[in-house]
Design a protein around this motif. Structure first.
Motif, PDB file in Angstrom:
ATOM      1  N   ASN A 190       0.865  -1.180   0.000  1.00 54.53           N
ATOM      2  CA  ASN A 190       0.000   0.000   0.000  1.00 54.53           C
ATOM      3  C   ASN A 190       0.902   1.230   0.000  1.00 54.53           C
ATOM      4  O   ASN A 190       2.091   1.120   0.305  1.00 54.53           O
ATOM      5  CB  ASN A 190      -1.000  -0.021   1.177  1.00 54.53           C
ATOM      6  N   PRO A 191       0.375   2.382  -0.342  1.00 54.44           N
ATOM      7  CA  PRO A 191       1.232   3.567  -0.507  1.00 54.44           C
ATOM      8  C   PRO A 191       2.012   3.997   0.735  1.00 54.44           C
ATOM      9  O   PRO A 191       3.062   4.614   0.617  1.00 54.44           O
ATOM     10  CB  PRO A 191       0.248   4.666  -0.919  1.00 54.44           C
ATOM     11  N   SER A 192       1.529   3.619   1.914  1.00 57.14           N
ATOM     12  CA  SER A 192       2.210   4.062   3.134  1.00 57.14           C
ATOM     13  C   SER A 192       3.170   3.014   3.707  1.00 57.14           C
ATOM     14  O   SER A 192       3.729   3.216   4.771  1.00 57.14           O
ATOM     15  CB  SER A 192       1.177   4.445   4.197  1.00 57.14           C
ATOM     16  N   SER A 193       3.343   1.895   3.014  1.00 55.34           N
ATOM     17  CA  SER A 193       4.246   0.829   3.476  1.00 55.34           C
ATOM     18  C   SER A 193       5.377   0.632   2.479  1.00 55.34           C
ATOM     19  O   SER A 193       5.224   0.901   1.300  1.00 55.34           O
ATOM     20  CB  SER A 193       3.476  -0.491   3.599  1.00 55.34           C
ATOM     21  N   TRP A 194       6.492   0.122   2.983  1.00 54.65           N
ATOM     22  CA  TRP A 194       7.622  -0.168   2.116  1.00 54.65           C
ATOM     23  C   TRP A 194       7.472  -1.530   1.462  1.00 54.65           C
ATOM     24  O   TRP A 194       6.874  -2.453   2.017  1.00 54.65           O
ATOM     25  CB  TRP A 194       8.915  -0.168   2.919  1.00 54.65           C
ATOM     26  N   SER A 195       8.087  -1.659   0.296  1.00 59.73           N
ATOM     27  CA  SER A 195       8.203  -2.962  -0.363  1.00 59.73           C
ATOM     28  C   SER A 195       9.296  -3.761   0.341  1.00 59.73           C
ATOM     29  O   SER A 195      10.082  -3.216   1.136  1.00 59.73           O
ATOM     30  CB  SER A 195       8.575  -2.767  -1.835  1.00 59.73           C
ATOM     31  N   ALA A 196       9.371  -5.046   0.020  1.00 61.86           N
ATOM     32  CA  ALA A 196      10.444  -5.886   0.568  1.00 61.86           C
ATOM     33  C   ALA A 196      11.811  -5.330   0.165  1.00 61.86           C
ATOM     34  O   ALA A 196      12.746  -5.299   0.972  1.00 61.86           O
ATOM     35  CB  ALA A 196      10.274  -7.324   0.095  1.00 61.86           C
ATOM     36  N   ALA A 197      11.922  -4.872  -1.091  1.00 62.85           N
ATOM     37  CA  ALA A 197      13.196  -4.305  -1.569  1.00 62.85           C
ATOM     38  C   ALA A 197      13.571  -3.064  -0.761  1.00 62.85           C
ATOM     39  O   ALA A 197      14.748  -2.881  -0.412  1.00 62.85           O
ATOM     40  CB  ALA A 197      13.095  -3.964  -3.054  1.00 62.85           C
ATOM     41  N   ALA A 204      14.095   8.682   9.880  1.00 62.65           N
ATOM     42  CA  ALA A 204      14.818   9.892   9.483  1.00 62.65           C
ATOM     43  C   ALA A 204      15.128   9.819   7.988  1.00 62.65           C
ATOM     44  O   ALA A 204      15.408   8.745   7.447  1.00 62.65           O
ATOM     45  CB  ALA A 204      16.109  10.022  10.285  1.00 62.65           C
ATOM     46  N   ALA A 205      15.079  10.949   7.329  1.00 58.30           N
ATOM     47  CA  ALA A 205      15.219  11.012   5.863  1.00 58.30           C
ATOM     48  C   ALA A 205      16.467  10.297   5.350  1.00 58.30           C
ATOM     49  O   ALA A 205      16.415   9.631   4.316  1.00 58.30           O
ATOM     50  CB  ALA A 205      15.215  12.467   5.409  1.00 58.30           C
ATOM     51  N   ARG A 206      17.576  10.390   6.068  1.00 54.46           N
ATOM     52  CA  ARG A 206      18.812   9.776   5.566  1.00 54.46           C
ATOM     53  C   ARG A 206      18.785   8.245   5.603  1.00 54.46           C
ATOM     54  O   ARG A 206      19.664   7.603   5.039  1.00 54.46           O
ATOM     55  CB  ARG A 206      20.031  10.330   6.301  1.00 54.46           C
ATOM     56  N   PHE A 207      17.774   7.658   6.242  1.00 55.96           N
ATOM     57  CA  PHE A 207      17.635   6.205   6.312  1.00 55.96           C
ATOM     58  C   PHE A 207      16.544   5.668   5.388  1.00 55.96           C
ATOM     59  O   PHE A 207      16.294   4.473   5.347  1.00 55.96           O
ATOM     60  CB  PHE A 207      17.346   5.768   7.749  1.00 55.96           C
ATOM     61  N   VAL A 208      15.884   6.559   4.660  1.00 51.19           N
ATOM     62  CA  VAL A 208      14.817   6.158   3.742  1.00 51.19           C
ATOM     63  C   VAL A 208      15.437   5.802   2.395  1.00 51.19           C
ATOM     64  O   VAL A 208      16.196   6.590   1.833  1.00 51.19           O
ATOM     65  CB  VAL A 208      13.774   7.288   3.565  1.00 51.19           C
ATOM     66  N   PRO A 209      15.115   4.609   1.871  1.00 52.78           N
ATOM     67  CA  PRO A 209      15.653   4.237   0.555  1.00 52.78           C
ATOM     68  C   PRO A 209      15.205   5.236  -0.515  1.00 52.78           C
ATOM     69  O   PRO A 209      14.044   5.644  -0.550  1.00 52.78           O
ATOM     70  CB  PRO A 209      15.035   2.859   0.293  1.00 52.78           C
ATOM     71  N   ARG A 210      16.122   5.632  -1.367  1.00 46.55           N
ATOM     72  CA  ARG A 210      15.843   6.636  -2.394  1.00 46.55           C
ATOM     73  C   ARG A 210      15.247   6.035  -3.666  1.00 46.55           C
ATOM     74  O   ARG A 210      14.577   6.707  -4.415  1.00 46.55           O
ATOM     75  CB  ARG A 210      17.123   7.382  -2.759  1.00 46.55           C
ATOM     76  N   SER A 211      15.536   4.766  -3.910  1.00 38.69           N
ATOM     77  CA  SER A 211      15.020   4.129  -5.116  1.00 38.69           C
ATOM     78  C   SER A 211      14.793   2.656  -4.838  1.00 38.69           C
ATOM     79  O   SER A 211      15.338   2.092  -3.896  1.00 38.69           O
ATOM     80  CB  SER A 211      16.000   4.306  -6.274  1.00 38.69           C
ATOM     81  N   VAL A 212      13.986   2.051  -5.680  1.00 41.62           N
ATOM     82  CA  VAL A 212      13.699   0.629  -5.550  1.00 41.62           C
ATOM     83  C   VAL A 212      14.763  -0.153  -6.302  1.00 41.62           C
ATOM     84  O   VAL A 212      15.079   0.151  -7.448  1.00 41.62           O
ATOM     85  CB  VAL A 212      12.293   0.305  -6.102  1.00 41.62           C
ATOM     86  N   ARG A 213      15.340  -1.145  -5.653  1.00 44.71           N
ATOM     87  CA  ARG A 213      16.383  -1.976  -6.246  1.00 44.71           C
ATOM     88  C   ARG A 213      15.786  -3.324  -6.636  1.00 44.71           C
ATOM     89  O   ARG A 213      14.808  -3.768  -6.059  1.00 44.71           O
ATOM     90  CB  ARG A 213      17.495  -2.228  -5.218  1.00 44.71           C
ATOM     91  N   THR A 214      16.418  -3.979  -7.587  1.00 37.54           N
ATOM     92  CA  THR A 214      16.009  -5.343  -7.900  1.00 37.54           C
ATOM     93  C   THR A 214      16.308  -6.214  -6.684  1.00 37.54           C
ATOM     94  O   THR A 214      17.136  -5.852  -5.837  1.00 37.54           O
ATOM     95  CB  THR A 214      16.786  -5.905  -9.108  1.00 37.54           C
ATOM     96  N   PHE A 265      19.592  -7.701  -2.191  1.00 38.97           N
ATOM     97  CA  PHE A 265      20.181  -8.758  -1.373  1.00 38.97           C
ATOM     98  C   PHE A 265      21.709  -8.708  -1.417  1.00 38.97           C
ATOM     99  O   PHE A 265      22.362  -8.887  -0.384  1.00 38.97           O
ATOM    100  CB  PHE A 265      19.710 -10.153  -1.782  1.00 38.97           C
ATOM    101  N   GLY A 266      22.286  -8.481  -2.587  1.00 37.58           N
ATOM    102  CA  GLY A 266      23.742  -8.427  -2.711  1.00 37.58           C
ATOM    103  C   GLY A 266      24.359  -7.386  -1.798  1.00 37.58           C
ATOM    104  O   GLY A 266      25.345  -7.654  -1.101  1.00 37.58           O
ATOM    105  N   GLU A 267      23.775  -6.206  -1.797  1.00 39.38           N
ATOM    106  CA  GLU A 267      24.281  -5.140  -0.927  1.00 39.38           C
ATOM    107  C   GLU A 267      24.098  -5.514   0.546  1.00 39.38           C
ATOM    108  O   GLU A 267      25.003  -5.339   1.364  1.00 39.38           O
ATOM    109  CB  GLU A 267      23.559  -3.824  -1.239  1.00 39.38           C
ATOM    110  N   PHE A 268      22.933  -6.030   0.896  1.00 38.13           N
ATOM    111  CA  PHE A 268      22.653  -6.435   2.272  1.00 38.13           C
ATOM    112  C   PHE A 268      23.653  -7.496   2.736  1.00 38.13           C
ATOM    113  O   PHE A 268      24.241  -7.375   3.815  1.00 38.13           O
ATOM    114  CB  PHE A 268      21.212  -6.954   2.382  1.00 38.13           C
ATOM    115  N   ALA A 269      23.862  -8.532   1.923  1.00 40.41           N
ATOM    116  CA  ALA A 269      24.765  -9.619   2.291  1.00 40.41           C
ATOM    117  C   ALA A 269      26.203  -9.127   2.454  1.00 40.41           C
ATOM    118  O   ALA A 269      26.917  -9.545   3.375  1.00 40.41           O
ATOM    119  CB  ALA A 269      24.691 -10.737   1.253  1.00 40.41           C
ATOM    120  N   THR A 270      26.629  -8.229   1.578  1.00 39.60           N
ATOM    121  CA  THR A 270      27.986  -7.668   1.672  1.00 39.60           C
ATOM    122  C   THR A 270      28.156  -6.914   2.989  1.00 39.60           C
ATOM    123  O   THR A 270      29.167  -7.067   3.684  1.00 39.60           O
ATOM    124  CB  THR A 270      28.260  -6.729   0.477  1.00 39.60           C
TER     125      THR A 270
END
Length: 183
Positions: A35-42, A102-112, A117-122
């Motif tokens: 929904n518009p007020s929730s984040w996607s899994a990505a 806080a704004a600096r912790f909000v994802p700026r774009s949706v990733r594949t 996962f690659g970034e998270f795992a690293t």
């Protein structure tokens, strides 16, 4: 199992949980908001990566400073301080109350899902490396300032425990987002 092994186990469990979610989820479902007020899994995974990027220098600096001050390991298992225990309890899923990030912790774009996962795992690997460099200091005697709120301080052991609770919170949120879209 000592305190560092326990935290390392929780970091590994979070990585495995994220991998399981990525593997079991269609790429489109992974990137769509339920929904518009929730984040996607990505977005949840990206938020965790942003959080780790903010936490890593704080942890590394605290460990380096502790060594310079000659802080030696304790024979006792480290304990979380009061603020750490409260924050960890609050962050554990299920979510008790939503908090605006806080704004600096909000994802700026949706990733594949592969990129997220690659970034998270690293970053999980880097956190594990930093954790293991702290074996020669007393985690309970070293204080850090929260990267989320400069007014909040807790011990280094609490910082690691807060970090893994935060991961569980947002991995749970990511799972809920995917489940809502599957219904």
């Amino acid at each position: 199992m000592d305190a560092i092994e326990e935290v390392e186990k929780e970091l590994n469990e979070a990585t495995h949980r994220a991998w399981t979610l990525v593997q079991s989820t269609d790429g489109r479902l992974f990137t769509v908001r339920p929904n518009p007020s929730s984040w996607s899994a990505a977005e949840c995974l990206s938020h965790l990566s942003i959080s780790s990027e903010q936490f890593l220098p704080v942890l590394e600096q605290a460990i380096q400073d502790a060594r310079k001050r000659g802080v030696k390991p304790s024979k006792r298992m480290p304990k979380m301080d009061v603020i750490g225990r409260v924050l960890r309890w609050f962050l554990e899923p299920p979510i008790r109350q939503r908090v605006k990030t806080a704004a600096r912790f909000v994802p700026r774009s949706v990733r594949t899902k592969a990129d997220a996962f690659g970034e998270f795992a690293t970053l999980q690997s880097k956190l594990t490396e930093v954790l293991n460099t702290a074996r020669d200091i007393d985690l309970a005697r070293v204080k850090v300032i929260s990267p989320f709120d400069k007014r909040v301080r807790y011990n280094l052991y609490s910082a690691f425990r807060i970090l893994v609770a935060h991961e569980r919170r947002h991995l749970w949120q990511a799972e809920q987002a995917v489940n809502a879209l599957r219904r």
